[in-house]
Enzyme design. Structure first.
Site, mmCIF file in Angstrom:
data_model
loop_
_atom_site.group_PDB
_atom_site.id
_atom_site.type_symbol
_atom_site.label_atom_id
_atom_site.label_comp_id
_atom_site.label_asym_id
_atom_site.label_seq_id
_atom_site.Cartn_x
_atom_site.Cartn_y
_atom_site.Cartn_z
ATOM 1 C CG ASP A 134 -2.019 1.039 1.145
ATOM 2 O OD1 ASP A 134 -2.365 1.437 0.017
ATOM 3 O OD2 ASP A 134 -2.514 1.457 2.194
ATOM 4 C CG HIS B 155 0.043 1.846 -9.263
ATOM 5 N ND1 HIS B 155 -0.211 1.510 -7.950
ATOM 6 C CD2 HIS B 155 -1.038 2.567 -9.685
ATOM 7 C CE1 HIS B 155 -1.404 2.014 -7.589
ATOM 8 N NE2 HIS B 155 -1.913 2.660 -8.622
ATOM 9 C CG LEU C 249 8.875 -17.579 -3.179
ATOM 10 C CD1 LEU C 249 8.877 -17.582 -1.649
ATOM 11 C CD2 LEU C 249 9.310 -16.203 -3.682
#
Ligand code: FPP
Length: 251
Positions: A26, A43, A137
């Protein structure tokens, strides 16, 4: 045998690295606004933070990383921002998939994916295929996702498959979630200053530890991830037991 979602109350020590870390990214918009840039630049800079986080997670030995990239509620943003975010996602997937595959990352997406534009679904399918052999991962992107959406979907699946009321327990519900074999996150990191859950992983965070990193997402780097892991190690996870019970188990 219990499903990965159930709470293992024997695991009270936080000394080991969390197997699953979830992240609410955020602050992209505010980061950009502070610099006189448009929100989309925030972004775009956030993509470098995603790269740094994947590296840090692997370095720390985290096995599952789940990142909240686009919520169900984010569809209500101005359409220019939504379109630009989808475009950024497509470009990032195309640019990063080979690198992720080389690192041993398996990328998957969860959410109401049929709402995504076709180009985005294709880019996701391509990246999922390229990285499908990754065994170091598991990187799950929550896209067009919300915790309530996931729970509603679980109800739907239960009704469609005719699960009998007496057969419903926590394990059954765990198996009906979007990623049934993903263990619950032990640690959830949120950047950007807000201290709320914003409809993320509502079922899975029953006993998750929270860490609020004091930076906007584009500034999040390996050191912030490591600080979160360090703070996790200092927590005593009690799972409803008393401190005394925990001391007895660990001595
Ligand atoms: C929240 O910041 C962030 C998002 C809604 C999008 C997250 C996207 C990225 C980090 C970039 C691309 C990601 C991938 C996986 C390629 P905000 O816009 O709510 O910030 P604000 O609270 O300051 O307005």
């Amino acid at each position: 045998m219990s499903s990965p979602q159930s709470i293992d109350s024997s695991e009270t020590s936080s000394q080991r690295t969390p197997a699953h870390v979830a992240i609410i990214m955020d602050g992209n918009g505010r980061w950009a606004e502070e610099r006189g840039m448009d929100r989309m630049s925030g972004h775009a800079y956030g993509v470098e933070a995603v790269r740094a986080t994947v590296r840090a997670a692997m370095q720390c030995g985290v096995r599952h990383l789940t990142m909240y990239a686009f919520s169900t509620e984010n569809w209500n943003r101005p359409s220019a921002e939504v379109d630009a975010l989808m475009d950024l996602l497509v470009r990032s997937l195309a640019a990063e998939a080979d690198e992720l595959a080389g690192q041993g990352v398996r990328l998957r997406a969860m959410g109401s994916l049929d709402r995504l534009p076709e180009g985005c679904r294709e880019a996701l399918a391509g990246a999922e295929t390229k990285t499908s052999a990754g065994d170091k991962l598991d990187l799950t992107l929550a896209l067009s996702y919300s915790g309530r959406w996931e729970i509603v979907e679980a109800f739907r699946k239960a009704l469609v498959s005719g699960v009998a009321p007496g057969d419903v327990d926590e394990d059954t519900i765990g198996q009906l979630l979007a990623m049934p074999n993903l263990p619950d996150p032990e640690l959830l990191i949120r950047t950007g200053g807000e201290q709320r859950i914003s409809n993320f992983l509502l079922w899975q965070i029953a006993y998750t530890e929270f860490h609020f990193a004091p930076v906007f997402w584009p500034d999040f780097r390996e050191s912030h991830f490591e600080q979160a892991i360090e703070q996790f190690h200092s927590r005593q996870r009690r799972f409803g037991k008393t401190g005394q019970q925990i001391q007895r188990t660990s001595s």
